[in-house]
Design an enzyme around this catalytic site. Structure first.
Site, PDB file in Angstrom:
ATOM      1  N   CYS A 186      -1.709  -7.905  -2.831  1.00 25.60           N
ATOM      2  CA  CYS A 186      -0.420  -7.184  -2.995  1.00 25.60           C
ATOM      3  C   CYS A 186       0.551  -7.813  -3.833  1.00 25.60           C
ATOM      4  O   CYS A 186       0.471  -7.985  -5.176  1.00 25.60           O
ATOM      5  CB  CYS A 186       0.076  -6.722  -1.816  1.00 25.60           C
ATOM      6  SG  CYS A 186       1.427  -5.456  -1.800  1.00 25.60           S
ATOM      7  N   LYS A 234      -2.928 -14.575   2.165  1.00 26.14           N
ATOM      8  CA  LYS A 234      -1.857 -14.412   1.230  1.00 26.14           C
ATOM      9  C   LYS A 234      -0.632 -15.379   1.001  1.00 26.14           C
ATOM     10  O   LYS A 234      -0.019 -15.877   2.101  1.00 26.14           O
ATOM     11  CB  LYS A 234      -1.071 -13.152   1.504  1.00 26.14           C
ATOM     12  CG  LYS A 234       0.052 -12.489   0.701  1.00 26.14           C
ATOM     13  CD  LYS A 234       0.431 -11.093   1.278  1.00 26.14           C
ATOM     14  CE  LYS A 234       1.307 -10.357   0.533  1.00 26.14           C
ATOM     15  NZ  LYS A 234       1.533  -8.995   0.984  1.00 26.14           N
ATOM     16  N   GLU A 270      -5.382  -3.973   1.331  1.00 26.12           N
ATOM     17  CA  GLU A 270      -4.673  -5.057   2.038  1.00 26.12           C
ATOM     18  C   GLU A 270      -4.584  -4.408   3.587  1.00 26.12           C
ATOM     19  O   GLU A 270      -4.148  -3.005   3.545  1.00 26.12           O
ATOM     20  CB  GLU A 270      -3.193  -5.179   1.528  1.00 26.12           C
ATOM     21  CG  GLU A 270      -2.407  -5.946   2.393  1.00 26.12           C
ATOM     22  CD  GLU A 270      -0.867  -5.966   1.710  1.00 26.12           C
ATOM     23  OE1 GLU A 270      -0.297  -5.211   1.254  1.00 26.12           O
ATOM     24  OE2 GLU A 270      -0.400  -7.219   1.961  1.00 26.12           O
ATOM     25  N   GLU A 326       7.205  -9.158   6.239  1.00 22.18           N
ATOM     26  CA  GLU A 326       6.217  -9.963   6.038  1.00 22.18           C
ATOM     27  C   GLU A 326       6.598 -11.448   6.394  1.00 22.18           C
ATOM     28  O   GLU A 326       5.754 -12.144   6.827  1.00 22.18           O
ATOM     29  CB  GLU A 326       5.662  -9.767   4.735  1.00 22.18           C
ATOM     30  CG  GLU A 326       4.652  -8.444   4.655  1.00 22.18           C
ATOM     31  CD  GLU A 326       3.834  -8.658   3.310  1.00 22.18           C
ATOM     32  OE1 GLU A 326       2.822  -9.325   3.270  1.00 22.18           O
ATOM     33  OE2 GLU A 326       4.230  -7.779   2.680  1.00 22.18           O
ATOM     34  N   ASN A 380      -0.273  -2.612  -0.180  1.00 18.61           N
ATOM     35  CA  ASN A 380       0.551  -1.518   0.363  1.00 18.61           C
ATOM     36  C   ASN A 380       1.919  -1.623   0.070  1.00 18.61           C
ATOM     37  O   ASN A 380       2.694  -2.581   0.163  1.00 18.61           O
ATOM     38  CB  ASN A 380       0.582  -1.613   1.939  1.00 18.61           C
ATOM     39  CG  ASN A 380      -0.403  -1.524   2.560  1.00 18.61           C
ATOM     40  OD1 ASN A 380      -0.581  -0.724   3.416  1.00 18.61           O
ATOM     41  ND2 ASN A 380      -1.432  -2.492   2.649  1.00 18.61           N
ATOM     42  N   ASN A 403      -1.826 -12.992   6.365  1.00 14.36           N
ATOM     43  CA  ASN A 403      -2.252 -11.905   5.859  1.00 14.36           C
ATOM     44  C   ASN A 403      -3.497 -12.074   4.927  1.00 14.36           C
ATOM     45  O   ASN A 403      -3.189 -12.710   3.961  1.00 14.36           O
ATOM     46  CB  ASN A 403      -1.157 -11.243   4.947  1.00 14.36           C
ATOM     47  CG  ASN A 403      -1.534  -9.975   4.398  1.00 14.36           C
ATOM     48  OD1 ASN A 403      -2.362  -9.236   4.387  1.00 14.36           O
ATOM     49  ND2 ASN A 403      -0.237  -9.255   4.247  1.00 14.36           N
TER      50      ASN A 403
HETATM   51  N1  CDV Z   1       2.492  -5.552   0.794  1.00 14.01           N
HETATM   52  C1  CDV Z   1       3.204  -6.169  -0.273  1.00 14.01           C
HETATM   53  O1  CDV Z   1       3.153  -7.308  -0.767  1.00 14.01           O
HETATM   54  N2  CDV Z   1       4.113  -5.257  -0.802  1.00 14.01           N
HETATM   55  C2  CDV Z   1       5.087  -5.725  -1.928  1.00 14.01           C
HETATM   56  C3  CDV Z   1       6.255  -5.010  -1.654  1.00 14.01           C
HETATM   57  C4  CDV Z   1       7.596  -5.890  -1.573  1.00 14.01           C
HETATM   58  C5  CDV Z   1       6.628  -3.898  -2.502  1.00 14.01           C
HETATM   59  C6  CDV Z   1       4.651  -5.450  -3.180  1.00 14.01           C
HETATM   60  O2  CDV Z   1       4.828  -6.438  -3.942  1.00 14.01           O
HETATM   61  O3  CDV Z   1       4.001  -4.382  -3.580  1.00 14.01           O
END
Ligand code: CDV
Length: 312
Positions: free
Chosen positions: A172, A127, A47, A146, A197, A110
Site C-alpha cells: 500500500c 510494511k 493488503e 496504522e 486499502n 502489516n
Molecule cells: N493502507 C494504506 O497504507 N493506505 C494509505 C492511506 C494513507 C491512504 C495509502 O497510501 O493508500
C-alpha cells in the site's frame, strides 16, 4: 526460453467486520479458481486480505486489536487456500496482519507473503511506510491508526528469484515512495507485487476525490518505468464499514503503461501475460543504472529523512 508468466491480480470487494475468516477465504478460493481457469501461474491478493481495514477504528483493548491478526500462516482458516493453490500449481501473494513473537515481545506487522507454485513460502515482507497517526484524532470522520497498531517492518525490501524471474513485494503506502522501487530496482526486480486499502476520502488534507486515483496510478507508473519493472497492484475496494475504498487494481508494464485495469469495486480478477523479458529494454537503456546513476551525488537520500531548506 520465453519468460512469460500469466499473472492474476485479484481485487477484493469490501470485507465487513462481521465477515469471518472462513467466509473471506471462500472468496479468495473463488478468485483462485477463476485464475486457474484463465491459466494464471501467480495471483496477487490485497493488503489485509483476511479482515476489514480495522485501523479506521480507535481501540484500546489489546485482545480486540489482536483479533484482527494471525499468529501463524498458514493457519486453520487459510490452510485450504494454501492446499488448493498448491494443487492447482498457482503461486500467490497474500497480505495479512501478522502477530509475531520475538523473544518475549509480541510484534505486530502489516505483512505479505509470497508462496510459489509448489506451495513453498518464498518470502515475507513487512510494511515499512506505515501511514496515518498513532493517537486518537476524534475530529476525523474515521481514523488511520496504522502507526498505533503496527510496528515498522524489519525485513527491508528484499527480492527473490522465483517464478523464473526476480520478484519483490511492498504494501500500500510503500507504493507512493520512490525509494521502495529503487531499492528493489537496484536488486534487479522484474515484477513487483503489492496490495492496498486506500480510502477515497483523505482525512488528513482537503483534496478532490479524483486526486486519490491520480496519485495511486502516477506513483506506480513512474516506479515501473524508472526501474524497468512490472507492477501488479491489488485493491480491497468498495464501501467497507461505511468507508469507501478506491478500486483501481491494475497491472503496469515496465514502460509505465497500464495493461489491465479493474472496472468494478467488487471481487474481480484481472489477467495479463507478463513477459519478464520486457523489462530488459528499459533496464539496458535509459535506466541502465550501472552506466548512468551517480550515487556519489545521492548521499542525502540515505542521510536525511525530513527536508531541510537552506537558511533564509
Ligand atoms: N493502507 C494504506 O497504507 N493506505 C494509505 C492511506 C494513507 C491512504 C495509502 O497510501 O493508500
Amino acid at each position: 526460453m520465453s519468460r512469460v508468466l500469466t499473472v492474476g491480480c485479484a481485487q477484493l470487494g469490501p470485507i465487513q467486520r462481521r465477515d469471518t475468516r472462513v467466509e473471506v477465504v471462500q472468496r479468495l478460493l473463488a478468485l483462485l479458481h477463476k485464475a486457474h481457469a484463465r491459466g494464471c501461474q501467480l495471483v496477487v491478493f490485497p493488503e489485509m486480505a483476511l479482515t476489514t481495514f480495522f485501523p479506521r477504528w480507535y481501540m484500546t483493548d489489546q485482545a480486540e486489536i489482536d483479533s484482527f491478526f494471525e499468529d501463524s500462516m498458514p493457519n486453520a482458516a487459510t490452510q485450504i487456500l494454501f492446499d488448493e493453490a498448491k494443487r492447482l500449481g498457482i503461486g500467490f501473494y497474500l497480505g495479512y496482519s501478522e502477530l509475531a513473537t520475538e523473544g518475549n515481545r509480541r510484534m505486530h506487522y502489516n505483512s505479505a507473503i509470497l508462496v510459489d507454485r509448489r506451495g513453498k513460502t518464498v518470502g515475507k515482507y513487512r510494511k515499512i511506510h506505515l501511514p496515518g497517526h498513532a493517537e486518537h484524532e476524534p475530529q476525523r470522520p474515521f481514523q488511520h491508526l496504522e502507526k498505533r497498531y503496527y510496528d515498522v517492518g524489519d525485513l527491508g525490501f528484499p527480492v527473490w528469484r522465483a517464478f523464473d524471474g526476480v520478484v519483490g513485494m511492498c504494501i500500500c503506502n510503500d507504493r507512493r515512495w520512490p525509494e521502495t522501487y529503487r531499492v528493489m530496482g537496484l536488486q534487479g526486480v522484474e515484477l513487483l507485487m503489492l496490495g492496498y486499502n486506500t480510502p477515497e476520502f483523505n482525512a488528513a488534507i482537503v483534496e478532490p476525490a479524483h486526486h486519490r486515483m491520480l496519485h495511486h496510478f502516477i506513483t506506480m507508473q513512474a516506479g515501473a518505468y524508472q526501474n524497468g519493472t512490472w507492477v501488479v497492484a491489488a485493491a480491497k475496494a468498495g464501501i467497507e464499514e461505511g468507508c469507501m475504498l478506491i478500486g483501481g487494481s491494475c497491472i503496469i508494464a515496465p514502460t509505465g503503461e497500464i495493461v489491465a485495469a479493474a472496472n468494478t469495486l467488487g471481487d474481480e480478477l484481472l489477467v495479463h501475460d507478463v513477459d519478464l523479458d520486457a523489462t530488459t529494454p528499459i533496464k539496458t537503456s535509459v535506466f541502465n543504472f550501472a552506466k548512468h546513476r551517480r550515487p556519489e551525488h545521492y548521499k542525502l537520500i540515505v542521510e536525511r529523512a525530513g527536508a531541510v531548506p537552506p537558511p533564509e
